[in-house]
Design a protein around this motif. Structure first.
Motif, PDB file in Angstrom:
ATOM      1  N   MET A   1       7.635  10.077 -58.867  1.00 60.42           N
ATOM      2  CA  MET A   1       6.573   9.395 -58.143  1.00 60.42           C
ATOM      3  C   MET A   1       6.678   9.809 -56.670  1.00 60.42           C
ATOM      4  SD  MET A   1       5.469   5.385 -58.471  1.00 60.42           S
ATOM      5  CE  MET A   1       6.959   4.626 -57.919  1.00 60.42           C
ATOM      6  N   PRO A   2       5.552  10.071 -56.026  1.00 59.76           N
ATOM      7  CA  PRO A   2       5.599  10.438 -54.614  1.00 59.76           C
ATOM      8  C   PRO A   2       6.088   9.276 -53.742  1.00 59.76           C
ATOM      9  CG  PRO A   2       3.328  10.230 -55.361  1.00 59.76           C
ATOM     10  CD  PRO A   2       4.210  10.054 -56.566  1.00 59.76           C
ATOM     11  N   VAL A   3       6.390   9.589 -52.494  1.00 56.72           N
ATOM     12  CA  VAL A   3       6.868   8.594 -51.539  1.00 56.72           C
ATOM     13  C   VAL A   3       5.891   8.522 -50.369  1.00 56.72           C
ATOM     14  CG1 VAL A   3       8.733   7.992 -49.947  1.00 56.72           C
ATOM     15  CG2 VAL A   3       9.274   9.007 -52.172  1.00 56.72           C
ATOM     16  N   VAL A   4       5.517   7.308 -49.982  1.00 55.64           N
ATOM     17  CA  VAL A   4       4.748   7.082 -48.760  1.00 55.64           C
ATOM     18  C   VAL A   4       5.777   7.119 -47.640  1.00 55.64           C
ATOM     19  CG1 VAL A   4       3.375   5.416 -47.479  1.00 55.64           C
ATOM     20  CG2 VAL A   4       2.994   5.694 -49.922  1.00 55.64           C
ATOM     21  N   ASP A   5       5.695   8.141 -46.780  1.00 50.56           N
ATOM     22  CA  ASP A   5       6.730   8.396 -45.785  1.00 50.56           C
ATOM     23  C   ASP A   5       6.739   7.434 -44.609  1.00 50.56           C
ATOM     24  OD1 ASP A   5       7.982  10.588 -47.052  1.00 50.56           O
ATOM     25  OD2 ASP A   5       6.357  11.882 -46.389  1.00 50.56           O
ATOM     26  N   ASP A   6       5.579   6.927 -44.232  1.00 54.40           N
ATOM     27  CA  ASP A   6       5.544   6.023 -43.081  1.00 54.40           C
ATOM     28  C   ASP A   6       4.389   5.033 -43.241  1.00 54.40           C
ATOM     29  OD1 ASP A   6       3.177   7.365 -42.185  1.00 54.40           O
ATOM     30  OD2 ASP A   6       4.356   8.728 -40.965  1.00 54.40           O
ATOM     31  N   LEU A   7       4.349   4.080 -42.335  1.00 58.40           N
ATOM     32  CA  LEU A   7       3.354   3.017 -42.417  1.00 58.40           C
ATOM     33  C   LEU A   7       1.935   3.557 -42.310  1.00 58.40           C
ATOM     34  CD1 LEU A   7       3.216  -0.039 -42.754  1.00 58.40           C
ATOM     35  CD2 LEU A   7       3.370  -0.257 -40.274  1.00 58.40           C
ATOM     36  N   ASP A   8       1.728   4.561 -41.467  1.00 54.72           N
ATOM     37  CA  ASP A   8       0.385   5.131 -41.317  1.00 54.72           C
ATOM     38  C   ASP A   8      -0.100   5.790 -42.610  1.00 54.72           C
ATOM     39  OD1 ASP A   8       0.030   4.263 -38.690  1.00 54.72           O
ATOM     40  OD2 ASP A   8       1.085   6.002 -37.889  1.00 54.72           O
ATOM     41  N   GLN A   9       0.810   6.393 -43.363  1.00 53.49           N
ATOM     42  CA  GLN A   9       0.428   6.972 -44.662  1.00 53.49           C
ATOM     43  C   GLN A   9      -0.008   5.886 -45.632  1.00 53.49           C
ATOM     44  OE1 GLN A   9       3.583   9.365 -46.304  1.00 53.49           O
ATOM     45  NE2 GLN A   9       2.490  11.233 -45.800  1.00 53.49           N
ATOM     46  N   LEU A  10       0.660   4.741 -45.587  1.00 61.15           N
ATOM     47  CA  LEU A  10       0.271   3.638 -46.471  1.00 61.15           C
ATOM     48  C   LEU A  10      -1.091   3.088 -46.070  1.00 61.15           C
ATOM     49  CD1 LEU A  10       1.001   1.914 -48.874  1.00 61.15           C
ATOM     50  CD2 LEU A  10       2.370   0.463 -47.365  1.00 61.15           C
ATOM     51  N   VAL A  11      -1.334   2.989 -44.786  1.00 59.35           N
ATOM     52  CA  VAL A  11      -2.653   2.567 -44.294  1.00 59.35           C
ATOM     53  C   VAL A  11      -3.713   3.552 -44.757  1.00 59.35           C
ATOM     54  CG1 VAL A  11      -4.060   2.274 -42.199  1.00 59.35           C
ATOM     55  CG2 VAL A  11      -1.763   1.285 -42.317  1.00 59.35           C
ATOM     56  N   ASP A  12      -3.430   4.831 -44.649  1.00 60.85           N
ATOM     57  CA  ASP A  12      -4.364   5.869 -45.072  1.00 60.85           C
ATOM     58  C   ASP A  12      -4.639   5.778 -46.579  1.00 60.85           C
ATOM     59  OD1 ASP A  12      -5.991   8.023 -44.170  1.00 60.85           O
ATOM     60  OD2 ASP A  12      -4.615   9.409 -45.173  1.00 60.85           O
ATOM     61  N   LEU A  13      -3.607   5.523 -47.359  1.00 64.68           N
ATOM     62  CA  LEU A  13      -3.774   5.350 -48.807  1.00 64.68           C
ATOM     63  C   LEU A  13      -4.713   4.189 -49.099  1.00 64.68           C
ATOM     64  CD1 LEU A  13      -2.941   5.978 -51.767  1.00 64.68           C
ATOM     65  CD2 LEU A  13      -1.004   4.430 -51.405  1.00 64.68           C
ATOM     66  N   LEU A  14      -4.533   3.086 -48.394  1.00 64.90           N
ATOM     67  CA  LEU A  14      -5.405   1.925 -48.583  1.00 64.90           C
ATOM     68  C   LEU A  14      -6.847   2.260 -48.209  1.00 64.90           C
ATOM     69  CD1 LEU A  14      -5.759  -1.043 -49.304  1.00 64.90           C
ATOM     70  CD2 LEU A  14      -5.057  -1.621 -46.967  1.00 64.90           C
ATOM     71  N   ARG A  15      -7.029   2.975 -47.120  1.00 64.67           N
ATOM     72  CA  ARG A  15      -8.389   3.360 -46.689  1.00 64.67           C
ATOM     73  C   ARG A  15      -9.075   4.270 -47.705  1.00 64.67           C
ATOM     74  NH1 ARG A  15      -6.572   4.148 -40.736  1.00 64.67           N
ATOM     75  NH2 ARG A  15      -7.378   2.251 -39.806  1.00 64.67           N
ATOM     76  N   ARG A  16      -8.303   5.163 -48.321  1.00 67.29           N
ATOM     77  CA  ARG A  16      -8.871   6.145 -49.266  1.00 67.29           C
ATOM     78  C   ARG A  16      -9.129   5.568 -50.654  1.00 67.29           C
ATOM     79  NH1 ARG A  16      -4.354   9.260 -47.952  1.00 67.29           N
ATOM     80  NH2 ARG A  16      -3.857   9.248 -50.159  1.00 67.29           N
ATOM     81  N   THR A  17      -8.551   4.437 -50.947  1.00 69.10           N
ATOM     82  CA  THR A  17      -8.701   3.859 -52.285  1.00 69.10           C
ATOM     83  C   THR A  17     -10.055   3.171 -52.408  1.00 69.10           C
ATOM     84  OG1 THR A  17      -6.326   3.546 -52.435  1.00 69.10           O
ATOM     85  CG2 THR A  17      -7.670   2.267 -53.948  1.00 69.10           C
ATOM     86  N   GLY A  18     -10.762   3.494 -53.462  1.00 68.59           N
ATOM     87  CA  GLY A  18     -12.084   2.915 -53.676  1.00 68.59           C
ATOM     88  C   GLY A  18     -12.016   1.455 -54.085  1.00 68.59           C
ATOM     89  N   PRO A  19     -13.145   0.773 -53.983  1.00 67.35           N
ATOM     90  CA  PRO A  19     -13.194  -0.661 -54.303  1.00 67.35           C
ATOM     91  C   PRO A  19     -12.919  -0.966 -55.779  1.00 67.35           C
ATOM     92  CG  PRO A  19     -15.390   0.199 -53.889  1.00 67.35           C
ATOM     93  CD  PRO A  19     -14.434   1.304 -53.572  1.00 67.35           C
ATOM     94  N   GLU A  20     -13.036   0.035 -56.633  1.00 69.87           N
ATOM     95  CA  GLU A  20     -12.797  -0.197 -58.067  1.00 69.87           C
ATOM     96  C   GLU A  20     -11.312  -0.219 -58.409  1.00 69.87           C
ATOM     97  OE1 GLU A  20     -12.628   4.074 -57.287  1.00 69.87           O
ATOM     98  OE2 GLU A  20     -14.107   2.561 -56.723  1.00 69.87           O
ATOM     99  N   GLU A  21     -10.458   0.177 -57.457  1.00 69.90           N
ATOM    100  CA  GLU A  21      -9.013   0.170 -57.686  1.00 69.90           C
ATOM    101  C   GLU A  21      -8.343  -0.819 -56.739  1.00 69.90           C
ATOM    102  OE1 GLU A  21      -7.577   4.322 -59.468  1.00 69.90           O
ATOM    103  OE2 GLU A  21      -7.856   4.359 -57.304  1.00 69.90           O
ATOM    104  N   GLU A  22      -7.588  -1.755 -57.315  1.00 72.76           N
ATOM    105  CA  GLU A  22      -6.885  -2.746 -56.521  1.00 72.76           C
ATOM    106  C   GLU A  22      -5.438  -2.302 -56.343  1.00 72.76           C
ATOM    107  OE1 GLU A  22      -7.482  -6.822 -57.901  1.00 72.76           O
ATOM    108  OE2 GLU A  22      -9.163  -6.058 -59.080  1.00 72.76           O
ATOM    109  N   LEU A  23      -5.009  -2.162 -55.071  1.00 73.22           N
ATOM    110  CA  LEU A  23      -3.640  -1.771 -54.775  1.00 73.22           C
ATOM    111  C   LEU A  23      -2.768  -2.994 -54.552  1.00 73.22           C
ATOM    112  CD1 LEU A  23      -4.014   1.224 -52.276  1.00 73.22           C
ATOM    113  CD2 LEU A  23      -3.514   1.312 -54.724  1.00 73.22           C
ATOM    114  N   TYR A  24      -1.543  -2.916 -55.048  1.00 77.67           N
ATOM    115  CA  TYR A  24      -0.552  -3.978 -54.896  1.00 77.67           C
ATOM    116  C   TYR A  24       0.774  -3.363 -54.485  1.00 77.67           C
ATOM    117  CZ  TYR A  24      -3.774  -6.945 -57.494  1.00 77.67           C
ATOM    118  OH  TYR A  24      -4.879  -7.657 -57.904  1.00 77.67           O
ATOM    119  N   ILE A  25       1.593  -4.176 -53.810  1.00 76.65           N
ATOM    120  CA  ILE A  25       2.982  -3.825 -53.521  1.00 76.65           C
ATOM    121  C   ILE A  25       3.848  -4.668 -54.451  1.00 76.65           C
ATOM    122  CG2 ILE A  25       4.874  -4.031 -51.844  1.00 76.65           C
ATOM    123  CD1 ILE A  25       3.032  -1.928 -50.927  1.00 76.65           C
TER     124      ILE A  25
END
Length: 151
Positions: A1-25
């Motif tokens: 599984m890939p690694v989100v290297d920093d907080l900005d990458q996680l923010v970017d992942l959230l921004r890129r995720t469409g409304p049909e996919e719900e992200l959770y930690i």
């Protein structure tokens, strides 16, 4: 599984995720441990007080609530990581946060979402966790901290 290297990458992942996919930690030993039975309804967490198997994995949503308004997305994501950082010490070696796409099945005894994982996305790096800590601590709130009962 890939690694989100920093907080900005996680923010970017959230921004890129469409409304049909719900992200959770989720804080755990990872998808290999949590999804050993596959992606069906057998995914579960355990209530620490009663020992009851819960219908889904305890997780923290990354979706931004409307009341957050135009506040920084980076602080929102930092807080979502910080809220449950105590689980690493509480649950022992190998417990770390990872991001998943899932759907909410219900609520647990602490009102936490119980989700079915559709797809693991990424581990969250130590660097991202340190950045989240710094972002939250920079708010300098004397009345706020992780959601931990025993302090």
């Amino acid at each position: 599984m890939p690694v989100v290297d920093d907080l900005d990458q996680l923010v970017d992942l959230l921004r890129r995720t469409g409304p049909e996919e719900e992200l959770y930690i989720r804080w755990s030993r990872g998808p290999d441990a949590d999804l050993s039975g596959g992606y069906g309804t057998e995914q579960s967490s355990k209530d620490a007080l009663t020992g009851i198997d819960l219908p889904g994995l305890s997780a923290n949503p990354l979706a931004v609530e409307p009341w957050w308004g135009g506040r920084p997305l980076r602080l929102w994501v930092a807080r979502r990581l910080y809220d449950y950082c105590h689980l690493r010490e509480l649950r022992g070696p190998g417990v770390r946060p990872w991001v998943l796409v899932g759907e909410q099945l219900g609520r647990g005894p602490d009102n936490e979402p119980l989700v079915r994982c559709h797809r693991p996305v990424a581990w969250v790096s130590e660097r991202a966790l340190h950045e989240a800590d710094r972002a939250v601590e920079a708010q300098a709130s004397a009345e706020w901290g992780p959601l931990h009962r025993a302090d």
